[in-house]
Design a protein around this motif. Structure first.
Motif, PDB file in Angstrom:
ATOM      1  N   GLU A  89       4.208  19.499 -17.580  1.00 10.22           N
ATOM      2  CA  GLU A  89       3.377  18.295 -17.525  1.00 10.22           C
ATOM      3  C   GLU A  89       2.574  18.253 -16.224  1.00 10.22           C
ATOM      4  O   GLU A  89       1.382  17.913 -16.222  1.00 10.22           O
ATOM      5  N   GLU A  93      -1.520  18.345 -15.744  1.00 13.32           N
ATOM      6  CA  GLU A  93      -2.263  17.329 -15.002  1.00 13.32           C
ATOM      7  C   GLU A  93      -3.192  17.978 -13.981  1.00 13.32           C
ATOM      8  O   GLU A  93      -4.324  17.515 -13.771  1.00 13.32           O
ATOM      9  N   LYS A  96      -6.286  19.126 -15.747  1.00  8.72           N
ATOM     10  CA  LYS A  96      -7.186  18.011 -16.062  1.00  8.72           C
ATOM     11  C   LYS A  96      -7.982  17.590 -14.835  1.00  8.72           C
ATOM     12  O   LYS A  96      -9.172  17.274 -14.932  1.00  8.72           O
ATOM     13  N   GLN A  97      -7.326  17.567 -13.692  1.00  6.64           N
ATOM     14  CA  GLN A  97      -7.994  17.148 -12.473  1.00  6.64           C
ATOM     15  C   GLN A  97      -8.927  18.220 -11.924  1.00  6.64           C
ATOM     16  O   GLN A  97      -9.861  17.905 -11.180  1.00  6.64           O
TER      17      GLN A  97
END
Length: 481
Positions: A89, A93, A96-97
């Motif tokens: 996870e 993330e 995505k960033q």
């Protein structure tokens, strides 16, 4: 843990081996969790100033477009890792960033020794762009071999640099330059069984304060009828790991790093001789240690778990292991080591650093720095601690970040254990310089002292020093001049 740890040697193997030791100790698995988880040519430095985006510890917002930078990082979680879902996870993330950075997460290739695997891969041009397990005792060697990028310019521009505890930077800062980004850390200390203290007529909350009290307490705690003894010694192939603590307590060390980068052996100095004589006397004169002084580290731990050993060495990342093996944490004490002739009993700090590949392109190095700062950000560290708390995973009680308090994520840990860890960390030292290369020489002397009652410790240490000087130090010193 002998990092060279309670991490390269699998010392203090916690329920969750994310914080890797001892030290042999050191697992090659993902080092993302804050839990249980030092000759040659100096590598080139990065002279370009990092982008301002590197100041954001949790990465960018994901805006913008541009070429994709691909990274290889040896930090994939093992299939059996109980934190695998959270780690994946966290990886997602970051993607995505940072849509322009593609990270391939890999497990370390198979090999008999994680350090050899890494060095071999780097020599062959197949090393990762970022690596999380450069252990405290070995990073100095790796810097000398050109295996770690000078991170000073990145670090100087890093907004969170003051949020890391000072001792976490000690081994990774060489000649005033930063090469290691703190990943995880532990501190050692004296661990004792309060129930055995109480049964022996001792105050359950008061450990021995000095060498004399170790002996006087030890005689009360040793009961041959019950096959119970006072204190574990380490005489197997990691014997120098625990023995060096006694040298520190006597006021010395096993090596001295000179101003010109050369190393001086101090095996025959008075503190080392005094420490080995005391170590030997615990076995042959006072008889308060285990019968088999060459037994494995795990057998030492088993003696603790089964109530045969009253005192041993403990580490801040290993309380989960103790609890998992049936010990009630309310019946355990943790404190700095008893003081020796020096009047001090410093603890040992160990752990691991993130390092970047000096042969990677500047674009990859910038991206890798962004990734490492994300993984070590306050937000991500707290996610791991919260996950551990929610899932019954015992955390390492020592955090490399000042602004992340493990105590907030423990509901069943006695406050005196947390206080003991904090107190031990206040006066702690790194393992002796060039330990990785000198271990066999020190171990031989320690083992002979523990197994040969008539041996002369001065003679043993003299022989060890002469051999180490000839076979290791002369060549090393020539390489750094």
């Amino acid at each position: 843990m002998r990092s060279n740890s309670w991490l390269g040697r699998r010392m203090f193997i916690a329920v969750v081996l994310v914080f890797v030791l001892v030290i042999s100790a050191c697992s090659s698995g993902g080092g993302n969790s804050p839990s249980t988880s030092n000759g040659g040519t100096t590598p080139r430095a990065t002279n370009d100033k990092p982008d301002d985006t590197n100041k954001e510890p949790a990465g960018n917002s994901g805006e913008g477009s541009g070429p994709i930078v691909e990274l290889t990082v040896w930090d994939a979680p093992k299939p059996e890792d109980p934190q695998k879902s959270l780690t994946e996870e966290v990886f997602s993330e970051f993607e995505k960033q940072n849509p322009n950075i593609k990270v391939t997460h890999e497990l370390m290739p198979q090999g008999t020794n994680d350090r050899e695997v890494f060095v071999t891969a780097m020599a062959g041009g197949n090393g990762p762009d970022a690596y999380h397990a450069a252990h405290f005792p070995i990073i100095g060697d790796w810097v000398g071999q050109g295996l770690a990028l000078d991170l000073t310019s990145y670090w100087d521009s890093y907004a969170d640099k003051d949020q890391f505890i000072e001792s976490s930077l000690q081994a990774g800062t060489i000649d005033g330059k930063v090469y290691g980004f703190p990943n995880d850390m532990y501190v050692t200390g004296l661990l004792w069984n309060k129930k055995l203290f109480e049964a022996a007529g001792l105050d359950r909350n008061t450990p021995p304060a000095n060498w004399d009290e170790v002996i006087s307490f030890g005689k009360k705690l040793t009961n041959t009828d019950k096959k119970q003894y006072a204190l574990t010694l380490l005489g197997m192939e990691w014997a120098d790991w625990w023995f060096e603590y006694y040298v520190w307590q006597a006021g010395g060390d096993l090596t001295e790093l000179q101003a010109d980068g050369t190393v001086k052996l101090t095996f025959t100095d008075e503190p080392t001789v005094q420490a080995l004589q005391y170590y030997k006397d615990l076995k042959w004169t006072h008889k308060i240690v285990q019968n088999n002084v060459l037994q494995s580290y795990q057998d030492n731990m088993n003696d603790l778990f089964q109530g045969r050993a009253a005192m041993t060495n403990g580490a801040s990342g290993s309380f989960g292991e103790y609890a998992a093996n049936g010990l009630d944490l309310n019946d355990l004490g943790f404190a700095p080591y008893p003081a020796g002739p020096s009047g001090k009993g410093p603890s040992q700090i160990g752990g691991a650093y993130w390092i970047l590949n000096p042969k990677s392109s500047k674009e990859k190095q910038d991206a890798a720095w962004k990734y490492v700062t994300y993984m070590m950000s306050k937000e991500v560290r707290e996610k791991y601690y919260q996950f551990q708390m929610d899932n019954g995973i015992f955390p390492n009680l020592l955090s490399v970040r000042k602004d992340v308090d493990p105590g907030q994520y423990t509901t069943n840990v006695p406050q005196d254990l947390i206080d003991g860890v904090t107190k031990a960390a206040a006066e702690a030292r790194l393992e002796y310089y060039l330990k990785e290369r000198l271990t066999p020489y020190v171990v031989k002397a320690v083992q002979q002292a523990l197994t040969e009652e008539k041996s002369d410790v001065k003679v043993l240490l003299q022989k060890a020093q002469e051999a180490a000087q000839k076979e290791v130090i002369d060549a090393y010193n020539a390489s750094v001049k």
